[in-house]
Design a protein around this motif. Structure first.
Motif, PDB file in Angstrom:
ATOM      1  N   MET A  28     -16.168  -6.111  21.538  1.00 49.55           N
ATOM      2  CA  MET A  28     -17.455  -5.822  20.604  1.00 49.55           C
ATOM      3  C   MET A  28     -17.678  -4.592  20.676  1.00 49.55           C
ATOM      4  O   MET A  28     -17.495  -3.838  21.611  1.00 49.55           O
ATOM      5  CB  MET A  28     -18.490  -6.482  21.379  1.00 49.55           C
ATOM      6  CG  MET A  28     -18.342  -8.113  21.348  1.00 49.55           C
ATOM      7  SD  MET A  28     -19.791  -8.890  22.398  1.00 49.55           S
ATOM      8  CE  MET A  28     -19.148  -8.365  24.125  1.00 49.55           C
ATOM      9  N   SER A  29     -18.022  -3.993  19.482  1.00 50.15           N
ATOM     10  CA  SER A  29     -18.632  -2.859  19.340  1.00 50.15           C
ATOM     11  C   SER A  29     -19.737  -2.526  18.193  1.00 50.15           C
ATOM     12  O   SER A  29     -19.761  -3.297  17.297  1.00 50.15           O
ATOM     13  CB  SER A  29     -17.379  -1.625  18.965  1.00 50.15           C
ATOM     14  OG  SER A  29     -16.868  -2.005  17.621  1.00 50.15           O
ATOM     15  N   ALA A  30     -20.330  -1.195  18.541  1.00 55.76           N
ATOM     16  CA  ALA A  30     -21.436  -1.041  17.485  1.00 55.76           C
ATOM     17  C   ALA A  30     -21.498   0.307  17.525  1.00 55.76           C
ATOM     18  O   ALA A  30     -21.366   1.028  18.581  1.00 55.76           O
ATOM     19  CB  ALA A  30     -22.785  -1.737  18.044  1.00 55.76           C
ATOM     20  N   THR A  31     -22.060   0.864  16.391  1.00 58.30           N
ATOM     21  CA  THR A  31     -22.047   2.411  16.281  1.00 58.30           C
ATOM     22  C   THR A  31     -23.386   2.493  15.394  1.00 58.30           C
ATOM     23  O   THR A  31     -23.552   2.118  14.209  1.00 58.30           O
ATOM     24  CB  THR A  31     -20.837   3.015  15.210  1.00 58.30           C
ATOM     25  OG1 THR A  31     -19.784   2.508  15.823  1.00 58.30           O
ATOM     26  CG2 THR A  31     -21.054   4.381  14.993  1.00 58.30           C
ATOM     27  N   ALA A  32     -24.194   3.339  16.054  1.00 53.29           N
ATOM     28  CA  ALA A  32     -25.592   3.665  15.459  1.00 53.29           C
ATOM     29  C   ALA A  32     -25.138   5.071  14.602  1.00 53.29           C
ATOM     30  O   ALA A  32     -24.336   5.993  15.181  1.00 53.29           O
ATOM     31  CB  ALA A  32     -26.459   3.996  16.365  1.00 53.29           C
ATOM     32  N   PRO A  33     -25.489   5.374  13.441  1.00 53.87           N
ATOM     33  CA  PRO A  33     -25.119   6.525  12.549  1.00 53.87           C
ATOM     34  C   PRO A  33     -25.398   7.730  13.320  1.00 53.87           C
ATOM     35  O   PRO A  33     -24.795   8.800  13.540  1.00 53.87           O
ATOM     36  CB  PRO A  33     -25.862   6.525  11.435  1.00 53.87           C
ATOM     37  CG  PRO A  33     -26.849   5.357  11.420  1.00 53.87           C
ATOM     38  CD  PRO A  33     -26.646   4.700  12.564  1.00 53.87           C
ATOM     39  N   GLU A  34     -26.556   7.686  14.311  1.00 54.96           N
ATOM     40  CA  GLU A  34     -26.907   9.131  14.982  1.00 54.96           C
ATOM     41  C   GLU A  34     -26.358   8.913  16.383  1.00 54.96           C
ATOM     42  O   GLU A  34     -26.499   9.820  17.151  1.00 54.96           O
ATOM     43  CB  GLU A  34     -28.432   9.093  15.118  1.00 54.96           C
ATOM     44  CG  GLU A  34     -29.166   8.254  15.990  1.00 54.96           C
ATOM     45  CD  GLU A  34     -29.266   6.682  15.302  1.00 54.96           C
ATOM     46  OE1 GLU A  34     -28.758   6.458  14.271  1.00 54.96           O
ATOM     47  OE2 GLU A  34     -29.565   5.886  16.284  1.00 54.96           O
ATOM     48  N   GLY A  35     -25.768   7.890  16.894  1.00 56.32           N
ATOM     49  CA  GLY A  35     -25.517   7.813  18.241  1.00 56.32           C
ATOM     50  C   GLY A  35     -23.854   7.520  18.292  1.00 56.32           C
ATOM     51  O   GLY A  35     -23.088   7.650  17.473  1.00 56.32           O
ATOM     52  N   PRO A  36     -23.621   7.141  19.756  1.00 57.69           N
ATOM     53  CA  PRO A  36     -22.261   6.838  20.231  1.00 57.69           C
ATOM     54  C   PRO A  36     -21.795   5.233  19.775  1.00 57.69           C
ATOM     55  O   PRO A  36     -22.719   4.596  19.285  1.00 57.69           O
ATOM     56  CB  PRO A  36     -22.297   6.865  21.586  1.00 57.69           C
ATOM     57  CG  PRO A  36     -23.753   6.452  21.989  1.00 57.69           C
ATOM     58  CD  PRO A  36     -24.584   6.969  20.924  1.00 57.69           C
ATOM     59  N   GLU A  37     -20.793   5.053  19.687  1.00 59.94           N
ATOM     60  CA  GLU A  37     -20.107   3.693  19.559  1.00 59.94           C
ATOM     61  C   GLU A  37     -20.322   3.195  20.870  1.00 59.94           C
ATOM     62  O   GLU A  37     -19.809   3.671  21.966  1.00 59.94           O
ATOM     63  CB  GLU A  37     -18.624   3.719  19.003  1.00 59.94           C
ATOM     64  CG  GLU A  37     -18.263   2.294  19.055  1.00 59.94           C
ATOM     65  CD  GLU A  37     -16.574   2.340  18.542  1.00 59.94           C
ATOM     66  OE1 GLU A  37     -16.109   3.447  18.436  1.00 59.94           O
ATOM     67  OE2 GLU A  37     -16.162   1.159  18.223  1.00 59.94           O
ATOM     68  N   ILE A  38     -20.658   1.798  21.068  1.00 61.50           N
ATOM     69  CA  ILE A  38     -20.714   1.108  22.400  1.00 61.50           C
ATOM     70  C   ILE A  38     -19.820  -0.117  22.357  1.00 61.50           C
ATOM     71  O   ILE A  38     -19.986  -0.912  21.095  1.00 61.50           O
ATOM     72  CB  ILE A  38     -22.210   0.667  22.641  1.00 61.50           C
ATOM     73  CG1 ILE A  38     -23.307   1.897  22.559  1.00 61.50           C
ATOM     74  CG2 ILE A  38     -22.290   0.044  23.903  1.00 61.50           C
ATOM     75  CD1 ILE A  38     -24.746   1.441  22.385  1.00 61.50           C
ATOM     76  N   VAL A  39     -19.063  -0.065  23.129  1.00 57.14           N
ATOM     77  CA  VAL A  39     -17.937  -1.255  23.261  1.00 57.14           C
ATOM     78  C   VAL A  39     -18.265  -1.867  24.773  1.00 57.14           C
ATOM     79  O   VAL A  39     -18.492  -1.226  25.889  1.00 57.14           O
ATOM     80  CB  VAL A  39     -16.715  -0.545  23.352  1.00 57.14           C
ATOM     81  CG1 VAL A  39     -15.616  -1.725  23.443  1.00 57.14           C
ATOM     82  CG2 VAL A  39     -16.278   0.104  22.176  1.00 57.14           C
ATOM     83  N   VAL A  40     -18.409  -3.096  24.760  1.00 53.18           N
ATOM     84  CA  VAL A  40     -18.931  -3.845  26.002  1.00 53.18           C
ATOM     85  C   VAL A  40     -17.321  -4.780  26.060  1.00 53.18           C
ATOM     86  O   VAL A  40     -17.048  -5.702  25.104  1.00 53.18           O
ATOM     87  CB  VAL A  40     -20.043  -4.667  25.845  1.00 53.18           C
ATOM     88  CG1 VAL A  40     -20.084  -5.492  27.215  1.00 53.18           C
ATOM     89  CG2 VAL A  40     -21.161  -3.741  25.738  1.00 53.18           C
ATOM     90  N   VAL A  41     -16.807  -4.668  27.485  1.00 49.33           N
ATOM     91  CA  VAL A  41     -15.798  -5.523  27.643  1.00 49.33           C
ATOM     92  C   VAL A  41     -16.171  -6.332  28.823  1.00 49.33           C
ATOM     93  O   VAL A  41     -16.799  -6.177  29.552  1.00 49.33           O
ATOM     94  CB  VAL A  41     -14.479  -4.547  27.789  1.00 49.33           C
ATOM     95  CG1 VAL A  41     -14.237  -3.838  26.561  1.00 49.33           C
ATOM     96  CG2 VAL A  41     -14.684  -3.598  28.860  1.00 49.33           C
ATOM     97  N   PRO A  42     -15.259  -7.222  29.259  1.00 46.17           N
ATOM     98  CA  PRO A  42     -15.576  -8.314  30.091  1.00 46.17           C
ATOM     99  C   PRO A  42     -15.433  -7.677  31.507  1.00 46.17           C
ATOM    100  O   PRO A  42     -16.148  -7.978  32.545  1.00 46.17           O
ATOM    101  CB  PRO A  42     -14.609  -9.440  30.034  1.00 46.17           C
ATOM    102  CG  PRO A  42     -14.035  -9.381  28.510  1.00 46.17           C
ATOM    103  CD  PRO A  42     -14.088  -7.794  28.515  1.00 46.17           C
ATOM    104  N   ASP A  43     -14.323  -6.846  31.680  1.00 47.50           N
ATOM    105  CA  ASP A  43     -14.216  -6.348  33.196  1.00 47.50           C
ATOM    106  C   ASP A  43     -13.486  -5.086  33.505  1.00 47.50           C
ATOM    107  O   ASP A  43     -13.102  -4.646  32.242  1.00 47.50           O
ATOM    108  CB  ASP A  43     -13.130  -7.783  33.781  1.00 47.50           C
ATOM    109  CG  ASP A  43     -12.127  -7.791  32.901  1.00 47.50           C
ATOM    110  OD1 ASP A  43     -11.600  -9.055  32.443  1.00 47.50           O
ATOM    111  OD2 ASP A  43     -11.401  -6.909  32.597  1.00 47.50           O
ATOM    112  N   PRO A  44     -13.168  -4.568  34.345  1.00 47.86           N
ATOM    113  CA  PRO A  44     -12.770  -3.280  34.612  1.00 47.86           C
ATOM    114  C   PRO A  44     -11.215  -3.266  33.926  1.00 47.86           C
ATOM    115  O   PRO A  44     -10.766  -2.244  33.350  1.00 47.86           O
ATOM    116  CB  PRO A  44     -12.341  -3.046  36.179  1.00 47.86           C
ATOM    117  CG  PRO A  44     -13.711  -3.565  36.585  1.00 47.86           C
ATOM    118  CD  PRO A  44     -13.760  -4.916  35.865  1.00 47.86           C
ATOM    119  N   ALA A  45     -10.273  -4.180  34.153  1.00 44.88           N
ATOM    120  CA  ALA A  45      -8.954  -4.085  33.663  1.00 44.88           C
ATOM    121  C   ALA A  45      -8.844  -4.030  32.016  1.00 44.88           C
ATOM    122  O   ALA A  45      -8.184  -3.251  31.513  1.00 44.88           O
ATOM    123  CB  ALA A  45      -8.242  -5.307  34.118  1.00 44.88           C
TER     124      ALA A  45
END
Ligand code: 6PG
Length: 272
Positions: A1-18
């Protein structure tokens, strides 16, 4: 899953460290390929702490080890602990054991040794020099190799950062004197609020804004509170929260679910 705000960073959330390690390594490979295709070279600043080891293991194994044009890559460090290379607290030690020799004793990445540019901590310590002298030597090497922006800061193609629970990145801690310096790299007094209690050497925080790309890798429940603060209502005050410097376009934040546990709903890629 990812989201990008035009004025900010892309955020990616993943289940676990691996998964974080895999997604981070894949992004690093893409950004290196783009830099080499566009400019014939990729200047990448690595980070330290506990997060990068898993990322380095993925980079040092097939397929990425054999897909990345390592001969066109220059590896730098965003910061290090002022200890010898063979000290496990050294950020260079992490690379020696996870990037330059693969997991299980594999060959590691095929990068020419003259394209690996660590902070010269071992040499400085052997010569009785202090962290500032070590940082000055590193900055001189940077000036020989890395292009600069209009404000005279080095322009990396990619800077990797971890985020401390206190909001630091690199070894720029809250209230750091580095914010008032034009030096490209500086010595850092022993931080008493965070382990390990050894001096540091760090790039100037200004390089975070100058870099073509930033990758912030944040994992673990102990980072949930700082993530909530950084992406929540806190006012813009990088001297208080240096990690805010990485809340910018061109930055990608990869968080595992525990670190994203308190991410404000509007910032979660899936919106909840
Ligand atoms: C260091 C790193 C530091 C680190 C953060 C997060 O020298 O320790 O440069 O900035 O990235 O403290 O560390 P973890 O990856 O262990 O959470």
């Amino acid at each position: 899953m990812s989201a990008t705000a035009p004025e900010g960073p892309e955020i990616v959330v993943v289940p676990d460290p691996a998964t974080l390690s895999r997604r981070a390594a894949e992004l690093i490979a893409r950004l290196i390929a783009a830099a080499v295709a566009g400019r014939g070279v990729a200047h990448v600043a690595l980070t330290g702490g506990s997060t990068p080891a898993g990322v380095f293991d993925v980079l040092a194994a097939p397929p990425l080890r054999d897909a990345i044009p390592w001969a066109e890559v220059h590896l730098w460090w965003g910061d290090d602990r002022f200890v010898p290379r063979d000290d496990p607290r050294s950020n260079l030690w992490i690379a020696d054991h996870h990037l330059f020799s693969g997991a299980g004793g594999g060959p590691g990445i095929p990068i020419p040794v003259d394209r690996v540019h660590p902070f010269p901590c071992s040499a400085a310590l052997a010569a009785g020099l202090d962290p500032d002298a070590c940082a000055a030597g590193y900055a001189a090497e940077l000036r020989r190799e890395v292009p600069t922006d209009g404000e005279g800061w080095p322009v990396f193609d990619l800077v990797l950062v971890g985020i401390g629970a206190d909001g630091h990145l690199l070894s720029v801690f809250p209230g750091s004197a580095a914010f008032d310096s034009r030096a490209w790299a500086l010595g850092v007094p022993v931080p008493m609020h965070i382990e390990p209690h050894v001096p540091r050497v760090t790039l100037n925080p200004a390089v975070v804004g100058a870099s073509r790309a930033i990758l912030a890798m944040v994992q673990g429940i102990d980072k949930a509170a700082i993530v909530a603060t950084l992406f929540g209502p806190a006012e813009r005050d990088p001297r208080r929260w240096p990690a805010q410097l990485a809340l910018r376009p061109g930055a990608t934040w990869i968080l595992d679910e525990p670190a994203a546990a308190d991410l404000p709903p509007g910032r979660r890629p899936d919106g909840h």
